[in-house]
Design a protein around this motif. Structure first.
Motif, mmCIF file in Angstrom:
data_model
loop_
_atom_site.group_PDB
_atom_site.id
_atom_site.type_symbol
_atom_site.label_atom_id
_atom_site.label_comp_id
_atom_site.label_asym_id
_atom_site.label_seq_id
_atom_site.Cartn_x
_atom_site.Cartn_y
_atom_site.Cartn_z
ATOM 1 N N ALA A 39 -20.654 -6.915 1.952
ATOM 2 C CA ALA A 39 -20.750 -8.233 1.325
ATOM 3 C C ALA A 39 -20.956 -9.331 2.362
ATOM 4 O O ALA A 39 -21.745 -10.261 2.150
ATOM 5 C CB ALA A 39 -19.493 -8.509 0.510
ATOM 6 N N PHE A 40 -20.259 -9.240 3.509
ATOM 7 C CA PHE A 40 -20.402 -10.266 4.530
ATOM 8 C C PHE A 40 -21.825 -10.283 5.106
ATOM 9 O O PHE A 40 -22.420 -11.348 5.293
ATOM 10 C CB PHE A 40 -19.400 -10.031 5.662
ATOM 11 N N ASN A 58 -13.911 -8.418 14.164
ATOM 12 C CA ASN A 58 -13.330 -7.648 13.072
ATOM 13 C C ASN A 58 -14.203 -6.472 12.620
ATOM 14 O O ASN A 58 -13.901 -5.824 11.612
ATOM 15 C CB ASN A 58 -13.057 -8.570 11.876
ATOM 16 N N GLY A 59 -15.262 -6.203 13.381
ATOM 17 C CA GLY A 59 -16.080 -5.027 13.111
ATOM 18 C C GLY A 59 -16.935 -5.105 11.870
ATOM 19 O O GLY A 59 -17.178 -4.091 11.208
ATOM 20 N N PHE A 60 -17.460 -6.305 11.561
ATOM 21 C CA PHE A 60 -18.244 -6.488 10.353
ATOM 22 C C PHE A 60 -19.729 -6.722 10.618
ATOM 23 O O PHE A 60 -20.413 -7.363 9.818
ATOM 24 C CB PHE A 60 -17.696 -7.665 9.545
ATOM 25 N N LEU A 61 -20.247 -6.238 11.712
ATOM 26 C CA LEU A 61 -21.652 -6.487 12.046
ATOM 27 C C LEU A 61 -22.561 -5.291 11.770
ATOM 28 O O LEU A 61 -23.760 -5.358 12.002
ATOM 29 C CB LEU A 61 -21.780 -6.888 13.522
ATOM 30 N N ALA A 62 -22.017 -4.200 11.280
ATOM 31 C CA ALA A 62 -22.836 -3.021 10.997
ATOM 32 C C ALA A 62 -23.778 -3.310 9.835
ATOM 33 O O ALA A 62 -23.389 -3.963 8.856
ATOM 34 C CB ALA A 62 -21.949 -1.830 10.676
ATOM 35 N N PRO A 63 -25.038 -2.846 9.901
ATOM 36 C CA PRO A 63 -25.969 -3.091 8.802
ATOM 37 C C PRO A 63 -25.526 -2.361 7.543
ATOM 38 O O PRO A 63 -25.014 -1.237 7.617
ATOM 39 C CB PRO A 63 -27.296 -2.530 9.327
ATOM 40 N N PRO A 64 -25.681 -2.983 6.380
ATOM 41 C CA PRO A 64 -25.262 -2.335 5.129
ATOM 42 C C PRO A 64 -26.248 -1.254 4.721
ATOM 43 O O PRO A 64 -27.404 -1.250 5.158
ATOM 44 C CB PRO A 64 -25.271 -3.494 4.126
ATOM 45 N N PRO A 65 -25.835 -0.310 3.888
ATOM 46 C CA PRO A 65 -26.766 0.707 3.397
ATOM 47 C C PRO A 65 -27.842 0.073 2.524
ATOM 48 O O PRO A 65 -27.624 -0.971 1.906
ATOM 49 C CB PRO A 65 -25.866 1.654 2.588
ATOM 50 N N SER A 66 -28.994 0.707 2.469
ATOM 51 C CA SER A 66 -30.114 0.156 1.697
ATOM 52 C C SER A 66 -30.013 0.489 0.214
ATOM 53 O O SER A 66 -30.716 -0.114 -0.609
ATOM 54 C CB SER A 66 -31.440 0.694 2.243
ATOM 55 N N ALA A 67 -29.148 1.437 -0.144
ATOM 56 C CA ALA A 67 -28.987 1.830 -1.538
ATOM 57 C C ALA A 67 -27.558 2.322 -1.751
ATOM 58 O O ALA A 67 -26.919 2.822 -0.819
ATOM 59 C CB ALA A 67 -29.986 2.918 -1.915
ATOM 60 N N PRO A 68 -27.059 2.216 -2.968
ATOM 61 C CA PRO A 68 -25.685 2.662 -3.239
ATOM 62 C C PRO A 68 -25.604 4.171 -3.438
ATOM 63 O O PRO A 68 -26.596 4.835 -3.736
ATOM 64 C CB PRO A 68 -25.337 1.934 -4.539
ATOM 65 N N ARG A 69 -24.397 4.678 -3.288
ATOM 66 C CA ARG A 69 -24.109 6.074 -3.623
ATOM 67 C C ARG A 69 -23.728 6.119 -5.099
ATOM 68 O O ARG A 69 -22.859 5.380 -5.555
ATOM 69 C CB ARG A 69 -22.956 6.575 -2.744
#
Length: 245
Positions: A138-139, A200-211
């Motif tokens: 979300a971030f 706080n470890g929130f810089l990882a790219p989000p997945p492109s699609a949900p599971r």
């Protein structure tokens, strides 16, 4: 100042314990009124005006993506629009750790949506689909919303945009609307701060699609979705228990 006690937390949960304490305080102060966000039927009813404004401003659309916390806005707007268009798709956005849609209770880093209790104003049978996004997803989505569209919003808005973007790409024939309930000024030093995100470890790219889940009890990780199919919460929960519904 009233403090929520240990026994209350263990038996009712944090949110319910807070509500119970407010009720006890109000019982001693008869001149005060508590609006009752979670159980006041006028909460969803009040959003009829918002639904009318959406139609007046944007015209008709086919799908609505709503973050869900108390359930007031999503249930109110969704029920009003569904009465006019029975085919409207309503997609709820929740977060892991929230019990709203049958996922297991747990800690929630993403605030502003999700809940530790089931609000009576939440009408589960309105929803066609539910998504769970964690805080990091979300971030990042909130920052992308600002970078790409110059919309300075909060993380529940970012979560809604992330789901709506994916849903619209998957259904190009549909016109998709998303509700953005929070602005970014409350999150200047957190979500919109690179140092805070990195620390706080929130810089990882989000997945492109949900599971895609077989049941909400599996909700975990960055992003997942479940086909709710306008059922009650009890019906969905019973499926996981092997009951015939």
């Amino acid at each position: 100042m009233s403090i929520v006690s240990g026994p209350e937390l263990r038996t009712r949960g944090v949110q319910q314990a807070r509500l119970d304490r407010v009720a006890r305080i109000q019982s001693r102060l008869s001149s005060y009124y508590t609006p009752g966000q979670y159980d006041n039927p006028l909460n969803p009813v009040s959003y009829g005006a918002v639904a009318e404004l959406l139609l007046e401003s944007m015209g008709t659309f086919d799908a609505l993506v709503c973050p869900v916390g108390s359930g007031g806005s999503s249930s109110g707007i969704g029920s009003f629009l569904r009465a006019l268009n029975p085919q409207l798709k309503l997609i709820g956005v929740d977060t892991p750790g929230s019990v709203l849609f049958g996922a297991p209770a747990g800690p929630r880093q993403l605030r502003g949506l999700g809940n530790g209790l089931i609000p009576p104003v939440l009408e589960h049978t309105l929803f066609d689909e539910v998504h769970w996004l964690d805080a990091g997803t979300a971030f990042t989505a909130t920052r992308r919303l600002h970078a790409e569209h110059a919309l300075y919003m909060g993380p529940t808005s970012g979560a809604a945009h992330h789901v709506a973007r994916w849903y619209a790409e998957r259904h190009p024939e549909l016109r998709v609307m998303a509700l953005f309930p929070d602005e970014g000024h409350r999150y200047t030093n957190t979500v919109h701060n690179d140092v805070w995100l990195s620390r706080n470890g929130f810089l990882a790219p989000p997945p492109s699609a949900p599971r895609t889940l077989d049941h909400p009890a599996q909700a975990a990780g960055s992003w997942s979705r479940y086909s709710w199919q306008r059922r009650t919460r009890d019906e969905v929960v019973a499926l996981a228990e092997g009951a015939v519904v």
